[in-house]
Design a protein around this motif. Sequence first.
Motif, PDB file in Angstrom:
ATOM      1  N   MET A   1       0.848  -1.160   0.000  1.00 23.18           N
ATOM      2  CA  MET A   1       0.000   0.000   0.000  1.00 23.18           C
ATOM      3  C   MET A   1       0.902   1.235   0.000  1.00 23.18           C
ATOM      4  O   MET A   1       1.653   1.470   0.932  1.00 23.18           O
ATOM      5  CB  MET A   1      -0.895  -0.021   1.232  1.00 23.18           C
ATOM      6  N   LEU A   2       0.834   1.997  -1.073  1.00 24.21           N
ATOM      7  CA  LEU A   2       1.656   3.193  -1.229  1.00 24.21           C
ATOM      8  C   LEU A   2       0.940   4.388  -0.609  1.00 24.21           C
ATOM      9  O   LEU A   2      -0.193   4.699  -0.991  1.00 24.21           O
ATOM     10  CB  LEU A   2       1.913   3.434  -2.714  1.00 24.21           C
ATOM     11  N   ARG A   3       1.594   5.011   0.361  1.00 26.87           N
ATOM     12  CA  ARG A   3       0.999   6.148   1.082  1.00 26.87           C
ATOM     13  C   ARG A   3       1.880   7.382   0.985  1.00 26.87           C
ATOM     14  O   ARG A   3       3.103   7.275   0.942  1.00 26.87           O
ATOM     15  CB  ARG A   3       0.836   5.812   2.558  1.00 26.87           C
ATOM     16  N   ILE A   4       1.244   8.543   0.988  1.00 28.44           N
ATOM     17  CA  ILE A   4       1.968   9.808   1.022  1.00 28.44           C
ATOM     18  C   ILE A   4       2.391  10.052   2.464  1.00 28.44           C
ATOM     19  O   ILE A   4       1.553  10.091   3.363  1.00 28.44           O
ATOM     20  CB  ILE A   4       1.084  10.965   0.523  1.00 28.44           C
ATOM     21  N   VAL A   5       3.706  10.206   2.686  1.00 31.46           N
ATOM     22  CA  VAL A   5       4.208  10.431   4.044  1.00 31.46           C
ATOM     23  C   VAL A   5       4.852  11.809   4.200  1.00 31.46           C
ATOM     24  O   VAL A   5       5.179  12.206   5.314  1.00 31.46           O
ATOM     25  CB  VAL A   5       5.191   9.324   4.496  1.00 31.46           C
ATOM     26  N   GLY A   6       5.019  12.536   3.099  1.00 32.93           N
ATOM     27  CA  GLY A   6       5.597  13.867   3.196  1.00 32.93           C
ATOM     28  C   GLY A   6       5.420  14.643   1.914  1.00 32.93           C
ATOM     29  O   GLY A   6       5.417  14.079   0.822  1.00 32.93           O
ATOM     30  N   VAL A   7       5.248  15.954   2.057  1.00 33.32           N
ATOM     31  CA  VAL A   7       5.131  16.849   0.910  1.00 33.32           C
ATOM     32  C   VAL A   7       5.974  18.074   1.196  1.00 33.32           C
ATOM     33  O   VAL A   7       5.870  18.678   2.270  1.00 33.32           O
ATOM     34  CB  VAL A   7       3.659  17.290   0.672  1.00 33.32           C
ATOM     35  N   GLN A   8       6.829  18.422   0.255  1.00 35.99           N
ATOM     36  CA  GLN A   8       7.653  19.625   0.372  1.00 35.99           C
ATOM     37  C   GLN A   8       7.375  20.491  -0.846  1.00 35.99           C
ATOM     38  O   GLN A   8       7.715  20.117  -1.961  1.00 35.99           O
ATOM     39  CB  GLN A   8       9.140  19.262   0.419  1.00 35.99           C
ATOM     40  N   SER A   9       6.703  21.616  -0.647  1.00 38.08           N
ATOM     41  CA  SER A   9       6.510  22.539  -1.759  1.00 38.08           C
ATOM     42  C   SER A   9       7.687  23.502  -1.775  1.00 38.08           C
ATOM     43  O   SER A   9       8.419  23.628  -0.797  1.00 38.08           O
ATOM     44  CB  SER A   9       5.182  23.289  -1.614  1.00 38.08           C
ATOM     45  N   GLY A  10       7.875  24.166  -2.894  1.00 33.23           N
ATOM     46  CA  GLY A  10       9.001  25.078  -3.005  1.00 33.23           C
ATOM     47  C   GLY A  10       8.795  26.079  -4.114  1.00 33.23           C
ATOM     48  O   GLY A  10       7.931  25.913  -4.971  1.00 33.23           O
ATOM     49  N   GLU A  11       9.616  27.097  -4.117  1.00 30.89           N
ATOM     50  CA  GLU A  11       9.545  28.119  -5.148  1.00 30.89           C
ATOM     51  C   GLU A  11      10.209  27.646  -6.440  1.00 30.89           C
ATOM     52  O   GLU A  11       9.956  28.192  -7.501  1.00 30.89           O
ATOM     53  CB  GLU A  11      10.187  29.418  -4.653  1.00 30.89           C
ATOM     54  N   GLU A  12      11.082  26.666  -6.339  1.00 28.77           N
ATOM     55  CA  GLU A  12      11.761  26.090  -7.497  1.00 28.77           C
ATOM     56  C   GLU A  12      11.330  24.630  -7.641  1.00 28.77           C
ATOM     57  O   GLU A  12      11.100  23.948  -6.641  1.00 28.77           O
ATOM     58  CB  GLU A  12      13.282  26.155  -7.319  1.00 28.77           C
ATOM     59  N   ALA A  13      11.258  24.158  -8.879  1.00 29.08           N
ATOM     60  CA  ALA A  13      10.830  22.782  -9.122  1.00 29.08           C
ATOM     61  C   ALA A  13      11.755  21.762  -8.463  1.00 29.08           C
ATOM     62  O   ALA A  13      11.301  20.727  -7.983  1.00 29.08           O
ATOM     63  CB  ALA A  13      10.746  22.519 -10.622  1.00 29.08           C
ATOM     64  N   CYS A  14      13.050  22.052  -8.408  1.00 28.66           N
ATOM     65  CA  CYS A  14      13.987  21.089  -7.817  1.00 28.66           C
ATOM     66  C   CYS A  14      13.861  21.004  -6.294  1.00 28.66           C
ATOM     67  O   CYS A  14      14.366  20.072  -5.684  1.00 28.66           O
ATOM     68  CB  CYS A  14      15.420  21.422  -8.222  1.00 28.66           C
ATOM     69  N   ASP A  15      13.180  21.981  -5.677  1.00 25.85           N
ATOM     70  CA  ASP A  15      12.964  21.967  -4.225  1.00 25.85           C
ATOM     71  C   ASP A  15      11.663  21.284  -3.826  1.00 25.85           C
ATOM     72  O   ASP A  15      11.408  21.071  -2.653  1.00 25.85           O
ATOM     73  CB  ASP A  15      12.949  23.389  -3.676  1.00 25.85           C
TER      74      ASP A  15
END
Length: 126
Positions: A1-15
């Motif tokens: 079962m694949l679950r989302i465990v973290g999300v990091q948004s950023g101003e740059e796509a690589c972040d």
Amino acid sequence: MLRIVGVQSGEEACDEFVLLQNQGVLKIHLRGTILTDEFAFCGGEGFNPDRMFVFSDDVVVPPSAYVMVVTGPGRDGWSRSRDGSPVYFAYWNRSKPVWSQASAPLHVLGVLHTKMPSAPVSRAAG
């Protein structure tokens, strides 16, 4: 079962990245799995496939292993986290962040069933 465990948004796509984990007891195949947000379906402009990341690599993820989807450029492949856990890095190769301004829920959509089509039955002329 694949679950989302973290999300990091950023101003740059690589972040910007989304961290997933196989929290099941069986290995899973990534091909066909989709990572998307609510705006892909009901963002006011109808269906928006630009907000969907589709795993095309035929990768098997063992139990407890991680998958990191990075919005920016890179080369897909396996690595290890600081604690030694296996991590598969999948790169979207986008130039702009996707989820930096979004407040919609993220979804993991998995393949529920696969069946190969059967060959057509030929009928002898007679």
